[in-house]
Design a protein around this motif. Sequence first.
Motif, short mmCIF file in Angstrom:
data_model
loop_
_atom_site.label_atom_id
_atom_site.label_comp_id
_atom_site.label_asym_id
_atom_site.label_seq_id
_atom_site.Cartn_x
_atom_site.Cartn_y
_atom_site.Cartn_z
N SER A 31 45.67 28.64 -19.75
CA SER A 31 45.96 28.66 -21.19
C SER A 31 44.70 28.32 -21.98
O SER A 31 44.42 28.94 -23.03
N ALA A 32 43.92 27.37 -21.47
CA ALA A 32 42.67 26.99 -22.15
C ALA A 32 41.66 28.12 -22.14
O ALA A 32 41.01 28.42 -23.16
N THR A 33 41.50 28.78 -20.99
CA THR A 33 40.53 29.88 -20.92
C THR A 33 40.97 31.07 -21.78
O THR A 33 40.14 31.78 -22.35
N HIS A 34 42.28 31.25 -21.90
CA HIS A 34 42.78 32.31 -22.76
C HIS A 34 42.43 32.02 -24.22
O HIS A 34 42.02 32.92 -24.98
N LEU A 35 42.58 30.77 -24.63
CA LEU A 35 42.22 30.39 -25.99
C LEU A 35 40.73 30.58 -26.24
O LEU A 35 40.30 30.96 -27.34
#
Length: 555
Positions: free
Chosen positions: A489-493
Amino acid sequence: MKHLLNLLAAIALLVWGTHLVRVGVLRVFGANLRSLLARSMGNRFTAALSGIGVTALVQSSTATSLMTASFVGQGLIALPAALAVMRGADIGTALMAVLFSTDLSWLSPLFIFVGVVLYLSRQETTSGRVGRVLIGLGLMLLALERVTQATEPMMASPITHVVLESMGSDVFAEILIGAVLAIVSYSSLAVVLLIAAMADTSVVPLDMALGMVLGANLGNGLTAMLTMAKSSVEVRQVTVGNMVFKLMGVVLMAPFIDGWIRFVQPHLPATSHSVVLFHLAYNIIISVGFIGLTQWVAHVITRLLPPLDPAKNPLRPHHLDPSALATPSLAISCAAREALHQADLVETMLNGLKTVWQTDDQRLAAELRAMDDQVDSLYSAIKYYMTKISRSSLDENEGRRWTEIISFTINMEQIGDLVERVLQDVEDKKIKKGRKFSHAGLQEINEMHDHLVANLRLAMSVFLTSNARDAQKLLEEKTRFRELELAYSATHLNRLADNTIQSIETSSLHIDIISDLKRINSLLCSVAYPVLEANASIRPLQSQGEAAAPQGERQ
């Protein structure tokens, strides 16, 4: 009329006592007897010996047939081995008939008294179930005594002589009468004992009694066939093969009835002994003499009743054998097997999901979504089957297993619904709009998917074996999966912050897929909790805050 009514009541009491013993033994020792049968399938001779032992305890070759046929239906043993078990089962029934033909009437009041005390004082325990078995044994012995008393005045009636003379010595009619009695009473043992008692009091002549014994054996085979008429082909193969052996035995033994009366009967102390020993001789001959034919008979039966391809009808339950419901431990095993079949369909859906979001195959997506109806159908079938298992007949371990199966099938049904929803989202938000995941985003959801499939297989293993170590590993995978979700989720953001076009277009779908995969994983990991709690292995996780989570968070 009064004497006839007394005889019918005694017959009913004999059949009921046999039923109590059969059901009681299966409820107390059912799981152990199934384990004994399963371990003895190394060769046809050990299989036959196990059939003798199990049937001697259960006092019903039909019950042994049900257990053995269920093994074949589940693919656990081959048909020739099952037929070998049935050869031994027939000898076991005949041996019990010889035992009960001796004068054991003095044990009847003792068995009934002790059985009633145990049953009323400890009804829900193993002791109470053993008490039920003792009551059944006592009633059988009492019934045999009552049969003898009721038949004595009937023999003096001229009507009895007229009926017997009208029948003559038609062996086919005698076989038919014996078969009908065995089917109606659901117990060849009870019928053979009845025939022996009636022959001993001269109500029926010996030649007629021996013909009826042959019919009782045929009726026993027909009873098993009728009981399993709606079962799978593999299950029916056992009963049909067993019936072939019984027919061969009747054809072989019927011509020797006169020879038995002429050469064997004079050396026996009583007519009743002649009847039960003829019954024993018949079963030894078809068991020992024909055991070498099990492979050939199995081949013929397989040609006549070829097994169906399960893939042609995945909606149909494969393992929910209705005849197994009389044995709760056996029925639970059937339900567990069907639950794994349901999980196999879920795995197929989950594997296809990855293909859909990688290839945009809309036709495959539609097929996979339709498969959810099959998962739901199996869930309904398993749930209905489980409700028909008597909970009062289950011991503590079986009751816990009952709950585990229900919980597992509910989880599989919910996972199927989640996969269907993800498929619909992929169609609506990606395929129809012609959008693509970024290369990094596709790698992330693929990796999560691979972890999820591995966890599904691990959950199926935990459900099947109840292995505490595997259950612990499954819960550890839950923590690892949560860490993957947070990281991706962090890398997607970060990709959104970098204005990656593909990530922006599929952002909502990407986040939803990650979230749904996490929910699916949580449902899979919930399989571990009852196993760890039963093994007192949940404590190490509580210190990490895992097991202390509310029930809702576990799922």
